[in-house]
Every structure is written in C-alpha cells, then in structure tokens.
Scaffold this motif. Structure first.
Motif, short mmCIF file in Angstrom:
data_model
loop_
_atom_site.label_atom_id
_atom_site.label_comp_id
_atom_site.label_asym_id
_atom_site.label_seq_id
_atom_site.Cartn_x
_atom_site.Cartn_y
_atom_site.Cartn_z
N UNK A 18 15.78 0.17 -12.73
CA UNK A 18 15.73 -0.21 -14.15
C UNK A 18 16.90 -1.15 -14.44
N UNK A 19 18.07 -0.63 -14.81
CA UNK A 19 19.23 -1.47 -15.06
C UNK A 19 19.82 -1.28 -16.44
N UNK A 20 20.36 -0.08 -16.72
CA UNK A 20 20.92 0.22 -18.03
C UNK A 20 22.06 -0.74 -18.42
N UNK B 286 13.46 -4.14 -10.15
CA UNK B 286 13.02 -4.12 -11.55
C UNK B 286 13.89 -4.97 -12.46
N UNK B 287 14.80 -5.78 -11.90
CA UNK B 287 15.75 -6.52 -12.72
C UNK B 287 15.06 -7.49 -13.67
N UNK C 110 8.01 7.20 -15.34
CA UNK C 110 9.03 6.43 -14.65
C UNK C 110 9.51 5.27 -15.52
N UNK C 111 10.67 4.71 -15.15
CA UNK C 111 11.39 3.76 -16.01
C UNK C 111 10.78 2.38 -16.09
N UNK C 112 10.06 1.97 -15.06
CA UNK C 112 9.60 0.57 -14.99
C UNK C 112 8.28 0.49 -14.25
#
Length: 359
Positions: A265-267, A286-287, A126-128
């Motif tokens: 996440x926040x690309x 997750x910012x 997972x991303x975070x």
C-alpha cells in the motif's frame, strides 16, 4: 444476539501501519456496538489485549491480520478456524536473504501459511488491488479491497506552517524526505545514490530518513555509502520519531521521494500527500495505485533519473504547487471517514449474520 469479533495480530507496535489499522478497526467495530477483542502473541505490557496463550477462540468472527509468518496463523491452521483474512501483503523474502536471514525465514513462513489459510478464508479484505490479485491467484474468490485504516491529526499540521517557498529552495538547497523502516525492500541505497548526484548541483540540499532500522547490517551499509559519496553530513538518519515530530518533518520538507521496490500500500505516501508535500515514487507493486496520478511515478530509478526528477520539482514552483494541491485533495479518499465506511461495508453482512451463520 450480539456478534463477538476477535482481531488477531502478531504484535502491536507504535508507528506500525498494520498495528494502527488494527486499533482503528477495533474502534470502528466497538462504535457499532460489537464486542471486539485484540489477540496478540505477546502483550508487551498492554492491558487492553489478550495474549494467544489465554485465547479461547470463543467468538463469532475471527479477523486475522496477516503480513508475516506468525504463531497466530499456525494456531488458526492447526485448529481449522474459519477467518476473515485481512491481508497486508508479504514482502518477498529475497530482499532480506543476505541481510537478515531470520526475517527472510519468517516471510517465507508467511507465504506458506497464506496458502494454508486460503481454504479457511470466508472472505479476504486487502489494502490494494495489487494485493487482491495475489489472493485471487491463490484461489480466494471473495476478496474486498479497502485501503488500510489511517488517520492524520490535521490540528497538529496547523501548528507548523509550510515553509517551502521557492525563494528558500532556490539557494542550492531543498529537503528530501522518506519515511519507512530502514529495510532492504525500501531501497534507501537508491535514494542516497540519487542524492549524491543531486548534491553536485544542490550542495545545500539534505536527505532526511525517518524510520527504525530493521537490520544494523543494512543501516551501516547505508552510512558507509553516504560517506563514500561525500554526503554523510547531509543525510540525516532520524530513526523512529513521535507523531508530532513526524508531522513536523512532513511540513518542513520540500519533496517526498520513495525508491521502494515493494509496497502493498504505502501509508507514508498518503501522509505526505495529506501534508501538502509533492510525491516522487518508483513504480513498484502498489505504489502507483496509491499515488493514483497525483504524484510523479517513475519507471526508471537510476540515480541520474531520480535526481533529475527531484531537481525538477524543487526548481519549478508551478509543478510543485500543482502536485501539492492535487495530493491534498486525493488524500481525502484515504481519510478514516471514508475508509472506515469501506471497511464496515466489507464486513457488514458477516457481522449482521447470526453466530451460527458466521461459523
């Protein structure tokens, strides 16, 4: 014997972070000599994918991209297929209940499917760490954190030199940018209200919003809000733009601001940092993890508070330049050369195993 990998994603869409991640993962695996296919529910005129109806599941490793309810997840559950769960977070349905009940229903289905996928998960990626906590609370023990695969064409950035000098910003102006689907969880309404406050002291400023609307209802309400606040002529709803135009916007803006209340996440935050754009963001989900100390993260996003933070960055050249420099350096940790290795490390032992050991 070569291991075969099938990557499952409900759909591939231009500019979508999960779609880009999936295609980059395919490139990485094929670069390792692994036979890799992408399985989708609808091919949408693509010849490089396999549709679900034609999928035989005759592979050694199945990697499922999961972020919303899908027929692909249903298929996995019904046929009890072991998977690697590549989890990108599911936005709470409550954000969409009033605006898009159909989307809310798919999000609720995604949560239901997530619990049913849990016993089939060999490993989760997972991303975070924010997302990882959700998975461990579900009972998945083997969870690896590897940021979403992402790449930025630096050669395109060189074509558009940054023009955000203090002298240009000082004339009661400044360009505020946000990139992301126009969706309730992204809270564009909070940005517009903050912009309304900012405009009292910066009447030449402008707000640029890039992203397709997920709901005409929500999008129209934002336009009504901008009109009511008297700033409609300086709020630009740009919609979805090309990659080069997106990079051009990052370069020509003065500050990136996110009021979003849910990000796995926040690309766009990473893209802004990589482009040398200072970041201000509301501390949600997750910012803060994505910003990781190189931007301004606010626990309060009331219009006055947000407007004051924006004005401070626009007004203080020292602060802005410091945020730009630290952001560009921090964004390097999300470069595909780094995250590609992290993803490979998360998968390596499964892909080095014999087919019988994997399945």
């Amino acid at each position: 014997m070569t291991v075969t990998v099938d990557l499952l994603i409900s759909e591939l869409a231009f500019g979508d972070a999960v779609s880009n991640h999936t295609l980059l993962l395919r490139e990485i695996l094929r670069g390792k000599g692994i036979r890799t296919n992408v399985i989708v529910e609808n091919a949408q005129n693509r010849s490089d994918v396999i549709v679900l109806d034609d999928w035989s599941a005759d592979c050694d490793v199945v990697i499922l991209q999961h972020h919303i309810g899908s027929d692909l997840s249903d298929y996995i559950i019904q046929h009890q297929i072991p998977i690697v769960l590549n989890y990108h977070n599911i936005t709470p349905a409550s954000f969409f209940s009033s605006w898009q009940p159909d989307v809310a229903a798919h999000l609720r289905l995604g949560y239901q499917q997530l619990s049913e996928l849990t016993p089939l998960t060999l490993r989760a990626i997972t991303d975070s760490h924010f997302n990882a906590r959700e998975l461990t609370e579900l009972g998945i023990e083997d969870v690896a954190v590897s940021p979403v695969l992402w790449t930025l064409d630096d050669s395109l950035l060189d074509e558009v030199p940054r023009e955000a000098e203090q002298s240009a910003i000082a004339e009661d102006g400044g360009t505020i940018l946000f990139v992301g689907r126009i969706a309730p969880n992204k809270c564009h309404h909070d940005l517009i209200m903050a912009f309304g406050v900012l405009s009292r002291t910066r009447p030449k400023s402008r707000l640029v919003l890039i992203g397709d609307p997920s709901s005409d209802h929500y999008s129209n309400s934002l336009k009504y809000l901008a009109r009511r606040l008297g700033v409609y002529d300086r709020v630009f709803f740009a919609g979805k733009v090309s990659t080069q135009d997106l990079l051009r916007c990052y370069q020509m803006a003065d500050v990136f601001v996110s009021a979003s209340e849910h990000e796995g996440f926040g690309v766009p935050i990473v893209e802004a940092m990589a482009s040398g754009l200072p970041v201000i963001a509301y501390n949600a989900a997750a910012v803060a993890e994505t910003v990781d100390g190189v931007g301004i993260v606010l626990d309060d996003k009331r219009p006055v508070t947000l407007a004051q933070a924006i004005d401070r960055v626009l007004r203080d050249d020292r602060i802005r330049q410091d945020l730009c420099a630290r952001g560009k350096e921090a964004a390097k940790r999300y470069d595909i050369s780094v995250t590609g290795r992290q993803m490979w490390d998360a998968l390596r032992d499964l892909l080095d195993a014999s087919p019988s050991e994997v399945r």
